[in-house]
Design an enzyme around this catalytic site. Sequence first.
Site, mmCIF file in Angstrom:
data_model
loop_
_atom_site.group_PDB
_atom_site.id
_atom_site.type_symbol
_atom_site.label_atom_id
_atom_site.label_comp_id
_atom_site.label_asym_id
_atom_site.label_seq_id
_atom_site.Cartn_x
_atom_site.Cartn_y
_atom_site.Cartn_z
ATOM 1 N N SER A 188 3.145 -12.624 -1.549
ATOM 2 C CA SER A 188 2.077 -12.445 -2.249
ATOM 3 C C SER A 188 0.833 -11.532 -1.404
ATOM 4 C CB SER A 188 1.338 -13.550 -2.700
ATOM 5 O OG SER A 188 0.745 -14.230 -1.629
ATOM 6 N N GLY A 192 0.025 -12.411 2.543
ATOM 7 C CA GLY A 192 0.439 -11.183 3.366
ATOM 8 C C GLY A 192 -0.922 -10.946 4.313
ATOM 9 N N GLU A 209 6.192 -6.589 2.328
ATOM 10 C CA GLU A 209 6.663 -6.500 0.910
ATOM 11 C C GLU A 209 5.820 -7.361 -0.083
ATOM 12 O OE1 GLU A 209 10.995 -6.111 0.587
ATOM 13 O OE2 GLU A 209 10.760 -4.530 1.814
ATOM 14 N N CYS A 243 9.278 -8.996 -8.035
ATOM 15 C CA CYS A 243 7.986 -8.464 -7.779
ATOM 16 C C CYS A 243 8.075 -6.862 -8.348
ATOM 17 C CB CYS A 243 8.190 -8.464 -6.126
ATOM 18 S SG CYS A 243 9.948 -7.426 -5.486
#
Length: 457
Positions: A188, A192, A209, A243
Amino acid sequence: MSVANLIAPLKANFARGATRSYSWRKQQLETLRQLLRENEAAIFQALSDDLGKCETEAFATELGLLYAELRHTKRHLKRWMRGKRLWPGLHNMPATARLTPQPLGVVLIIAPWNYPLMLALGPLISALAAGNCAVIKPSEMTPNVSTLISRLVTQYFSPDVVTVVEGAVPETTALLEQPFDHIFFTGSEGVGKIVMRAASAHLTPVTLELGGKSPCILTPSADMATAARRIAWGKYLNAGQTCVAPDYILALPGTAEAFKAGFAAEVRKAFGDDPAQSSDYPRIVGQRHFDRLVSMIDADHVSFGGQSDRDDLYIAPTLLENLPESCLALTEEIFGPILPIIEVPSLDAAISYINARAKPLALYAFTTDKSEQDQIAALTSSGSAVFNEVVMQFGTTSLPFGGVGASGMGVSHGKASFDTFSHMKPEMRKPNWGEVKLRYAPYKPAQLKLLRRFFGG
């Protein structure tokens, strides 16, 4: 054993230069392939226990992608390792120049729970191919897969090549305190930011990512049957816990009703009248995420689906309509089997809606009009832009994958991932003959004139 002591053998192995050769790297990739092939049944069972995935979906979205990445990497590894010759510039002649990929060292891979095998071992493929040692931190949200990864890595790999650290926040925090040479994080945006702050203490480069709300535009030129079928498949893959799944639909005039009808028909075709009874429909990862998702479903705005069962961690494929702009389904990343549809008056309005929000990991549009495709591609910013398809770009080994802005930084897959785990080191080599005396003092006016002519100043 402390985290520092766990990492020490990896650092010592790398320092010895053991990981540099092509033969070492090829052997590690063969070992990983052997790990997967010999343990498919255990992998399928762990994915079923944690996420309710059937074998076909587990293979297509986890094992199959890993096999494809391994095959692609092994096929091209020698060429990637050679680097690239460059022109050193006339002012450096006689000389040679090149970019040589050099391993970074010991890297940390922090994997998420939604594709817990593929997103742990996929980056490992590239890390090993680039000549690194690695630490893997699987997600505690999928405990069966985490335990299996730990057991298999210990069984197949030397502890000075790859090691696994299981656990939750305390273990991840302890890992982030170590001076790794690269951190590859998938998860998330909020976590991150924590990873990036921790990495800054050691100036450790990161690949993030993340996610975001990936939009999907429907224009009147779209083949609506194809759009409904592909969006339904991509949205309900892994029960929407993907995602790059479409997060919301932006429907131009004349598209909404046809899409809703086609979408409902495709869901029924895939999972039957009661998806809770379908062995092909996965479950939500845990009760916390289940509760978060259910809070997004307002019965007054359900166009299709809406049913849920907390004990079974089941949420039906759900389509929402006529939502207020402030509702959670429109302001937070959904990451579940809920799809809002928003009607907009024009393509310009759809583009403006997207651009007023954080840059998404993926942007989808169903349109057969090339001018519309060009307009969307040129006027929006996203990690990837995909037309008349969803999700499939992720499984393309030759196509770099990554986000932009809030959806992430850095790229993975194939050569891009090899480069991520390498330092592209510039090298210039020059003999002792062929001296150009123009550069040396004491300087004379004529030297400046010649330099101006040479450099074009």
